[in-house]
Structures are given as structure tokens and as C-alpha cells.
Motif scaffolding. Structure first.
Motif, PDB file in Angstrom:
ATOM      1  N   TYR A  17     -12.395   3.283   7.549  1.00  0.00           N
ATOM      2  CA  TYR A  17     -11.067   3.167   8.151  1.00  0.00           C
ATOM      3  C   TYR A  17     -10.784   1.720   8.543  1.00  0.00           C
ATOM      4  O   TYR A  17      -9.686   1.200   8.293  1.00  0.00           O
ATOM      5  N   GLU A  18     -11.770   1.047   9.139  1.00  0.00           N
ATOM      6  CA  GLU A  18     -11.596  -0.355   9.524  1.00  0.00           C
ATOM      7  C   GLU A  18     -11.351  -1.237   8.302  1.00  0.00           C
ATOM      8  O   GLU A  18     -10.530  -2.155   8.357  1.00  0.00           O
ATOM      9  N   THR A  19     -12.019  -0.964   7.216  1.00  0.00           N
ATOM     10  CA  THR A  19     -11.843  -1.735   5.982  1.00  0.00           C
ATOM     11  C   THR A  19     -10.425  -1.546   5.456  1.00  0.00           C
ATOM     12  O   THR A  19      -9.758  -2.534   5.095  1.00  0.00           O
ATOM     13  N   VAL A  20      -9.949  -0.309   5.410  1.00  0.00           N
ATOM     14  CA  VAL A  20      -8.595  -0.035   4.930  1.00  0.00           C
ATOM     15  C   VAL A  20      -7.556  -0.672   5.853  1.00  0.00           C
ATOM     16  O   VAL A  20      -6.606  -1.299   5.391  1.00  0.00           O
ATOM     17  N   ARG A  21      -7.755  -0.533   7.153  1.00  0.00           N
ATOM     18  CA  ARG A  21      -6.814  -1.108   8.132  1.00  0.00           C
ATOM     19  C   ARG A  21      -6.806  -2.625   8.026  1.00  0.00           C
ATOM     20  O   ARG A  21      -5.758  -3.245   8.133  1.00  0.00           O
ATOM     21  N   GLY A  22      -7.985  -3.215   7.820  1.00  0.00           N
ATOM     22  CA  GLY A  22      -8.067  -4.665   7.692  1.00  0.00           C
ATOM     23  C   GLY A  22      -7.348  -5.163   6.447  1.00  0.00           C
ATOM     24  O   GLY A  22      -6.679  -6.197   6.469  1.00  0.00           O
ATOM     25  N   ALA A  23      -7.450  -4.410   5.375  1.00  0.00           N
ATOM     26  CA  ALA A  23      -6.786  -4.793   4.114  1.00  0.00           C
ATOM     27  C   ALA A  23      -5.274  -4.610   4.231  1.00  0.00           C
ATOM     28  O   ALA A  23      -4.510  -5.356   3.622  1.00  0.00           O
ATOM     29  N   ALA A  24      -4.851  -3.620   5.016  1.00  0.00           N
ATOM     30  CA  ALA A  24      -3.419  -3.340   5.164  1.00  0.00           C
ATOM     31  C   ALA A  24      -2.764  -4.310   6.148  1.00  0.00           C
ATOM     32  O   ALA A  24      -1.570  -4.540   6.094  1.00  0.00           O
ATOM     33  N   GLY A  25      -3.553  -4.829   7.106  1.00  0.00           N
ATOM     34  CA  GLY A  25      -2.978  -5.674   8.159  1.00  0.00           C
ATOM     35  C   GLY A  25      -3.025  -7.089   7.823  1.00  0.00           C
ATOM     36  O   GLY A  25      -2.307  -7.940   7.749  1.00  0.00           O
TER      37      GLY A  25
END
Length: 116
Positions: free
Chosen positions: A108-116
Motif C-alpha cells: 500500500y505504501e509503495t502504491v501510495r508513494g507512486a501515486a503521490g
């Protein structure tokens, strides 16, 4: 105090807020000891007819739903799972479950980091 926070949230009937607050409250109560837990539980029962044990059980069920689905889909779930694993990290009886949940958190952190 925790009792005041619970009292305010239940008076406002802020269920979403209570759900988001629950993991933090449970972790704080564990740190404060049995007297704080009893006081908070009494206030909770008086204001909402729910016990901390019932709320613990609901939280565990929600974490199990996330684990079964295999991914975290919201920030609320992220914080729920994060608090749960941090609290359960030293419990060897759920070590494989905690390990799986840490992987979901990292994803989740990886996806959120890529989206942000």
C-alpha cells in the motif's frame, strides 16, 4: 484523557471517527494499564452499550477481511492494519499473519508513494 475522547465521539455519534480512533485507543489503553481500560470500558458501555472486548473483536474481524482480500484499499484500512500489527508484533501465535499484514502495508505504501 481517553475517557473524554470516547465520551465526545459517542456523544457526537461519530461512528467513522470512532472506527478510525479505535486502534489508537486500544493501543493507548494497553500502555496505560487495566485501570484505564476499566474506566474507558465503563464509559463506553454506559454511552453506547458496547464493550471494549466487542470493539477488539470487530477490529480483528476487519483486519481479517483485509488479510483475506489480500490488499489494503483505503487509508482507513491502512491505519487499522498498521496499529493492529504494531500491537500484535510481539505475539508469536500470529507471527505468519503479522508478516503477511506487513507485506500488505508495504504494498500500500509503495502504491501510495507512486501515486503521490
Amino acid at each position: 484523557s481517553l475517557t473524554k475522547v470516547v465520551k465526545e465521539a459517542t456523544a457526537e455519534r461519530n461512528l467513522r471517527g470512532m472506527r478510525m480512533l479505535l486502534p489508537d485507543v486500544l493501543a493507548m489503553l494497553s500502555a496505560e494499564g487495566p485501570d484505564a481500560r476499566k474506566a474507558c470500558d465503563a464509559e463506553l458501555k454506559a454511552s453506547s452499550q458496547r464493550s471494549l472486548a466487542e470493539m477488539d473483536s470487530r477490529m480483528a474481524a476487519r483486519v481479517q477481511q483485509v488479510l483475506k482480500r489480500g490488499r489494503i484499499t483505503s487509508e482507513e484500512q491502512y491505519y487499522l492494519v498498521r496499529e493492529w500489527v504494531e500491537h500484535a508484533d510481539s505475539d508469536t501465535s500470529v507471527a505468519s499473519e503479522v508478516s503477511s499484514l506487513w507485506r500488505l502495508l508495504e504494498a500500500y505504501e509503495t502504491v501510495r508513494g507512486a501515486a503521490g
